[in-house]
Scaffold this motif. Structure first.
Motif, PDB file in Angstrom:
ATOM      1  N   ASN A  69      25.766  -8.340  -0.263  1.00 30.98           N
ATOM      2  CA  ASN A  69      24.537  -8.181  -1.048  1.00 30.98           C
ATOM      3  C   ASN A  69      24.073  -9.488  -1.677  1.00 30.98           C
ATOM      4  OD1 ASN A  69      27.083  -7.359  -2.613  1.00 30.98           O
ATOM      5  ND2 ASN A  69      25.670  -7.925  -4.268  1.00 30.98           N
ATOM      6  N   SER A 109      16.252  -8.936   3.129  1.00 30.46           N
ATOM      7  CA  SER A 109      16.030  -8.617   4.541  1.00 30.46           C
ATOM      8  C   SER A 109      17.195  -9.068   5.403  1.00 30.46           C
ATOM      9  CB  SER A 109      14.732  -9.264   5.034  1.00 30.46           C
ATOM     10  OG  SER A 109      14.781 -10.678   4.856  1.00 30.46           O
ATOM     11  N   THR A 128      20.330  -8.951   4.547  1.00 24.95           N
ATOM     12  CA  THR A 128      21.362  -7.931   4.416  1.00 24.95           C
ATOM     13  C   THR A 128      21.082  -6.760   5.339  1.00 24.95           C
ATOM     14  OG1 THR A 128      21.656  -8.548   2.093  1.00 24.95           O
ATOM     15  CG2 THR A 128      22.544  -6.430   2.778  1.00 24.95           C
ATOM     16  N   SER A 129      19.848  -6.279   5.334  1.00 21.63           N
ATOM     17  CA  SER A 129      19.483  -5.142   6.184  1.00 21.63           C
ATOM     18  C   SER A 129      19.667  -5.480   7.655  1.00 21.63           C
ATOM     19  CB  SER A 129      18.025  -4.735   5.921  1.00 21.63           C
ATOM     20  OG  SER A 129      17.837  -4.409   4.566  1.00 21.63           O
ATOM     21  N   GLU A 130      19.298  -6.713   8.030  1.00 24.81           N
ATOM     22  CA  GLU A 130      19.402  -7.108   9.427  1.00 24.81           C
ATOM     23  C   GLU A 130      20.859  -7.199   9.872  1.00 24.81           C
ATOM     24  OE1 GLU A 130      17.684 -10.594  12.421  1.00 24.81           O
ATOM     25  OE2 GLU A 130      17.242 -10.626  10.282  1.00 24.81           O
ATOM     26  N   LEU A 185      23.459  -5.646   8.562  1.00 25.46           N
ATOM     27  CA  LEU A 185      24.024  -4.299   8.626  1.00 25.46           C
ATOM     28  C   LEU A 185      23.540  -3.561   9.872  1.00 25.46           C
ATOM     29  CD1 LEU A 185      23.775  -3.188   4.887  1.00 25.46           C
ATOM     30  CD2 LEU A 185      25.838  -3.807   6.151  1.00 25.46           C
ATOM     31  N   ALA A 186      22.294  -3.773  10.260  1.00 25.26           N
ATOM     32  CA  ALA A 186      21.771  -3.122  11.465  1.00 25.26           C
ATOM     33  C   ALA A 186      22.530  -3.583  12.707  1.00 25.26           C
ATOM     34  CB  ALA A 186      20.277  -3.419  11.609  1.00 25.26           C
ATOM     35  N   LEU A 223      23.768  -0.195  -1.447  1.00 24.40           N
ATOM     36  CA  LEU A 223      22.479  -0.510  -0.840  1.00 24.40           C
ATOM     37  C   LEU A 223      21.881   0.706  -0.136  1.00 24.40           C
ATOM     38  CD1 LEU A 223      23.345  -3.977   0.739  1.00 24.40           C
ATOM     39  CD2 LEU A 223      22.036  -3.542  -1.322  1.00 24.40           C
ATOM     40  N   VAL A 240      23.443   2.593   1.984  1.00 24.45           N
ATOM     41  CA  VAL A 240      23.897   2.590   3.368  1.00 24.45           C
ATOM     42  C   VAL A 240      24.397   3.977   3.738  1.00 24.45           C
ATOM     43  CG1 VAL A 240      25.509   1.577   5.011  1.00 24.45           C
ATOM     44  CG2 VAL A 240      24.529   0.170   3.202  1.00 24.45           C
TER      45      VAL A 240
END
Length: 388
Positions: A11, A17, A19-21, A23-24, A45, A47
């Protein structure tokens, strides 16, 4: 062979963005080979995953075991009463707080006052970190304070060699003696994370964002003090750093944070290295300095004009191309969809026409070239004057 990758505090990546990328990618079943697993720590987050597990605070038994194990590594131990006193602190359930508290007990040298020292521990992470920062500054040389304050503004970490040079400049020396650097590094190592960048060069940063908050509260409460450290870093990167990529990423950020607006505009438009920055990045810095007076149809305004001499020159906005064909904000070439730029009633002299660039009087307005805005910068119908 089975491999496990640990990623701590995802985090704290620079941008949400990112972080989201990340994790994806990792949730893709084909991202890791069959012999590899990854364990990630993060704040909540949102998740959603069958492999997501929330960590609860430490139990008293686990916290006590952690404290005993940590101190035993350095041949230190607490009496049962002292250990119980430490466990009575509510924050002892936080592994980070407990680790820092044990480190403070490890370096504490007065055996007879250990119990009193434990009683004085603040029962919050920020309070304990503030105490640690104050102790480090009090017990060590001035360079420790300088290092902590400078690191506070290195949001993405810093090369060790760069920090050594900045500290050397702070004490008026060409180089920082390695003995001095070793002493400073050793004094604050409990608050730092050491690593290497993609080029294999040594880097350092605060190991946790809470350290930065504690340094700010303890040492950087006054605006002029913060500006002094920001200026020191900006001076080093602008005038002494040889890596142009680092220069263009750090100098504008530091100048903006320090409110050195005139110097920021001068760097973006006059320094050759600033041409490495995309136009959108330049505008991000300049738009906050742009006059906010509306200049749409129906408002008092005057077209921004460029004299015929300046129009056929280049570089007024830090760009390669002709001034007359470039956006007066970000500098990118206006090939199509450009709009004329306007100046509000506060920034033009009634009854006179002057060049937007050189400010000289234009005797024949029909010979002048209209200043242009690209389609991106023209989304705001406000005055194009930069206020510094």
């Amino acid at each position: 062979m089975f491999h496990v990758i640990f990623i701590d505090a995802i985090n704290q990546l620079s941008f949400p963005s990112d972080t989201s990328e990340v994790l994806a990618w990792m949730l893709d079943p084909d991202f890791f080979p069959p012999t590899c697993r990854c364990i990630i720590s993060t704040t909540d987050l949102g998740v959603s995953s069958p492999f997501f597990q929330r960590l609860e605070p430490l139990s008293e038994e686990s916290a006590g075991s952690l404290a005993v194990t940590y101190l035993a590594r350095f041949n230190k131990r607490l009496s049962p009463d002292q250990l119980e006193l430490l466990m009575l602190k509510h924050s002892s359930q936080n592994p980070l707080w407990l680790t820092l508290a044990c480190e403070e007990l490890r370096v504490f040298g007065v055996f007879e006052r250990v119990t009193q020292h434990i009683e004085g521990f603040p029962d919050s992470l920020q309070g304990l970190l503030s105490n640690i920062v104050s102790r480090l500054v009090r017990e060590n040389s001035l360079l420790v304070k300088e290092l902590l304050c400078l690191l506070n503004f290195c949001v993405n970490g810093v090369l060790e060699k760069d920090m050594q040079q900045v500290l050397a400049q702070k004490i008026g020396s060409e180089e920082l003696p390695m003995m001095h650097w070793a002493e400073v590094r050793r004094a604050v190592k409990s608050l730092l994370r050491f690593g290497r960048n993609a080029r294999g060069m040594d880097t350092l940063a605060f190991f946790h964002s809470s350290v930065s908050e504690a340094v700010t509260r303890s040492l950087l409460t006054q605006k002029y003090v913060r500006q002094g450290y920001l200026q020191s870093l900006a001076d080093y990167y602008e005038h002494s750093c040889a890596d142009d990529v680092t220069v263009v990423s750090e100098v504008p950020r530091l100048l903006k944070e320090g409110c050195f607006h005139a110097r920021l505009v001068n760097f973006l438009r006059k320094d050759q290295r600033a041409r490495l920055l995309p136009a959108a990045v330049k505008y991000k810095y300049l738009k906050e300095l742009r006059c906010t007076q509306p200049c749409g149809p129906g408002f008092m305004r005057q077209p921004a004009l460029i004299c015929s001499f300046c129009a056929v020159r280049s570089g007024a906005y830090g760009q390669f191309f002709l001034n007359g064909k470039s956006c007066v904000m970000c500098g990118q070439t206006v090939l199509a969809l450009g709009k004329e730029a306007y100046v509000c009633h506060l920034h033009y002299r009634f009854g006179m026409t002057e060049c937007f660039i050189c400010k000289s009087h234009i005797h024949l307005p029909k010979s002048a070239v209209p200043a242009l805005l690209c389609h991106y910068c023209a989304m705001l119908s406000s005055c194009v004057v930069i206020k510094v």
